[in-house]
Write a protein that holds these residues in place. Structure first.
Motif, short mmCIF file in Angstrom:
data_model
loop_
_atom_site.label_atom_id
_atom_site.label_comp_id
_atom_site.label_asym_id
_atom_site.label_seq_id
_atom_site.Cartn_x
_atom_site.Cartn_y
_atom_site.Cartn_z
N ILE A 193 6.37 9.65 6.75
CA ILE A 193 5.14 9.18 6.11
C ILE A 193 5.02 9.84 4.74
O ILE A 193 5.03 11.07 4.63
N LEU A 194 4.93 9.03 3.70
CA LEU A 194 4.75 9.53 2.33
C LEU A 194 3.29 9.36 1.94
O LEU A 194 2.71 8.30 2.15
N ILE A 195 2.71 10.40 1.35
CA ILE A 195 1.31 10.36 0.94
C ILE A 195 1.21 10.73 -0.54
O ILE A 195 1.71 11.77 -0.96
N ALA A 196 0.52 9.86 -1.29
CA ALA A 196 0.31 10.11 -2.72
C ALA A 196 -1.19 10.10 -3.01
O ALA A 196 -1.80 9.02 -3.12
N PRO A 197 -1.82 11.27 -3.13
CA PRO A 197 -3.24 11.32 -3.51
C PRO A 197 -3.43 10.74 -4.91
O PRO A 197 -2.62 10.95 -5.81
N GLN A 198 -4.54 10.02 -5.08
CA GLN A 198 -4.84 9.37 -6.36
C GLN A 198 -5.90 10.15 -7.13
O GLN A 198 -6.68 10.92 -6.56
N LYS A 199 -5.95 9.93 -8.42
CA LYS A 199 -6.92 10.62 -9.26
C LYS A 199 -8.36 10.27 -8.88
O LYS A 199 -9.27 11.07 -9.09
N ASP A 200 -8.57 9.08 -8.32
CA ASP A 200 -9.93 8.68 -7.96
C ASP A 200 -10.37 9.22 -6.60
O ASP A 200 -11.47 8.94 -6.14
N GLY A 201 -9.51 10.01 -5.94
CA GLY A 201 -9.85 10.61 -4.65
C GLY A 201 -9.34 9.84 -3.45
O GLY A 201 -9.41 10.34 -2.32
N SER A 202 -8.82 8.65 -3.65
CA SER A 202 -8.26 7.87 -2.55
C SER A 202 -6.81 8.29 -2.29
O SER A 202 -6.25 9.13 -3.01
N LEU A 203 -6.22 7.69 -1.27
CA LEU A 203 -4.84 8.01 -0.89
C LEU A 203 -4.01 6.75 -0.83
O LEU A 203 -4.52 5.66 -0.55
N ARG A 204 -2.72 6.89 -1.07
CA ARG A 204 -1.76 5.81 -0.84
C ARG A 204 -0.68 6.34 0.10
O ARG A 204 -0.34 7.52 0.04
N SER A 205 -0.16 5.46 0.94
CA SER A 205 0.88 5.90 1.87
C SER A 205 2.00 4.88 1.95
O SER A 205 1.80 3.69 1.68
N MET A 206 3.17 5.37 2.32
CA MET A 206 4.32 4.53 2.64
C MET A 206 4.90 5.05 3.95
O MET A 206 5.02 6.27 4.13
N GLN A 207 5.25 4.14 4.84
CA GLN A 207 5.93 4.51 6.08
C GLN A 207 7.38 4.08 5.94
O GLN A 207 7.67 2.91 5.70
N ILE A 208 8.27 5.04 6.09
CA ILE A 208 9.69 4.80 5.86
C ILE A 208 10.44 4.73 7.19
O ILE A 208 10.39 5.68 7.99
N GLN A 209 11.13 3.62 7.40
CA GLN A 209 11.99 3.48 8.58
C GLN A 209 13.34 4.10 8.27
O GLN A 209 14.08 3.61 7.41
N GLU A 210 13.64 5.19 8.91
CA GLU A 210 14.89 5.90 8.66
C GLU A 210 16.08 5.05 9.08
O GLU A 210 15.99 4.26 10.03
N ASN A 211 17.20 5.19 8.38
CA ASN A 211 18.39 4.41 8.70
C ASN A 211 19.46 5.24 9.41
O ASN A 211 20.61 4.83 9.51
N GLN A 212 19.06 6.41 9.89
CA GLN A 212 19.95 7.24 10.70
C GLN A 212 19.09 8.16 11.56
O GLN A 212 17.89 8.32 11.32
N ASP A 213 19.70 8.73 12.59
CA ASP A 213 18.98 9.67 13.43
C ASP A 213 18.70 10.94 12.63
O ASP A 213 19.63 11.54 12.07
N LEU A 214 17.45 11.36 12.58
CA LEU A 214 17.09 12.54 11.81
C LEU A 214 17.12 13.78 12.70
O LEU A 214 16.55 13.79 13.79
#
Length: 242
Positions: A193-214
């Motif tokens: 899960i990637l989280i990018a806080p924004q200047k306006d106080g909100s958040l953005r996220s990306m969910q990454i499907q891994e392509n190998q066993d971690l």
């Protein structure tokens, strides 16, 4: 000949799957049984934990519960759990991204789904403008084993003006979910899960499907490569992020 071989392996896979299901079902049944029996609970450990001053490690208060000895649920199958991460951050186009992860060791109970020595079942990578390298207050995490045969972890990552709280768990049945600031993620669709806080106080996220066993051995390299993909760089370093 090919058809015979295909049928053999198909039947073998079905047999293994049924066997795993049977073992898991029996362990779950035993866990549900002993957790409600006072004579099966470890009250000496409760006394030890009560004597320790707890530190806030995430969104949930760590409650002191008595719980059974793991061998009373499934003998010699607890293989350990843990956390790993990067406190100081990875440079992404001049900004810092820190991460923390939860992993489980390979055991007789989960070897049917873990190929390596362990399984990193959750990783959160957060863009931050605050790294406390003196008192180390900017990031905390913990994972606890008392829910055996399941595992749950929690933690937080701070920015100057915000805090990202998270928790994630995995069960013996391989159900796995995470919560990040009250947003729910089904980890079967991606353990990162990637989280990018924004200047306006909100958040953005990306969910990454891994392509190998971690695993604990390959996670660091995998994340460093992931964070330098152009799309990910823009996600973290566009003009709207902190």
């Amino acid at each position: 000949m090919k058809l015979t071989r295909f049928l053999f392996f198909s039947l073998f896979a079905i047999s293994c799957s049924a066997q795993n299901y049977d073992v898991i079902s029996k362990v779950r049944e035993k866990q549900l049984e002993v957790q409600n029996q006072n004579n099966a609970l470890d009250f000496n450990r409760v006394k030890e934990e009560l004597a320790i001053k707890g530190e806030k490690m995430g969104p949930f208060t760590y409650g002191i519960f008595p719980y059974p000895d793991y061998d009373s649920i499934s003998k010699n199958t607890f293989a350990g759990i843990g956390t790993l991460g990067n406190f100081y951050g990875i440079d992404v186009n001049g900004k810092k991204v820190v991460y923390t992860s939860f992993f489980e060791g390979k055991s007789k109970l989960n070897k049917y789904r873990i190929k390596g020595k362990d399984n990193v079942f959750f990783t959160i990578a957060v863009l931050t403008d605050f790294v406390d390298d003196k008192e180390f207050s900017s990031m905390k995490s913990q994972i606890v084993s008392r829910n055996f045969p399941d595992a749950i972890g929690q933690g937080y990552i701070k920015t100057k003006n915000n805090q990202i709280d998270f928790s994630a768990f995995i069960t013996i049945e391989n159900e796995q979910f995470a919560i990040v600031n009250m947003k729910l993620y089904n980890l079967k669709y991606g353990k990162i899960i990637l989280i990018a806080p924004q200047k306006d106080g909100s958040l953005r996220s990306m969910q990454i499907q891994e392509n190998q066993d971690l695993t604990t051995e390959n996670l660091k390299k995998y994340l460093e490569q992931l964070l330098h993909i152009p799309e990910i760089i823009d996600f973290y370093s566009n003009s709207n992020t902190i």
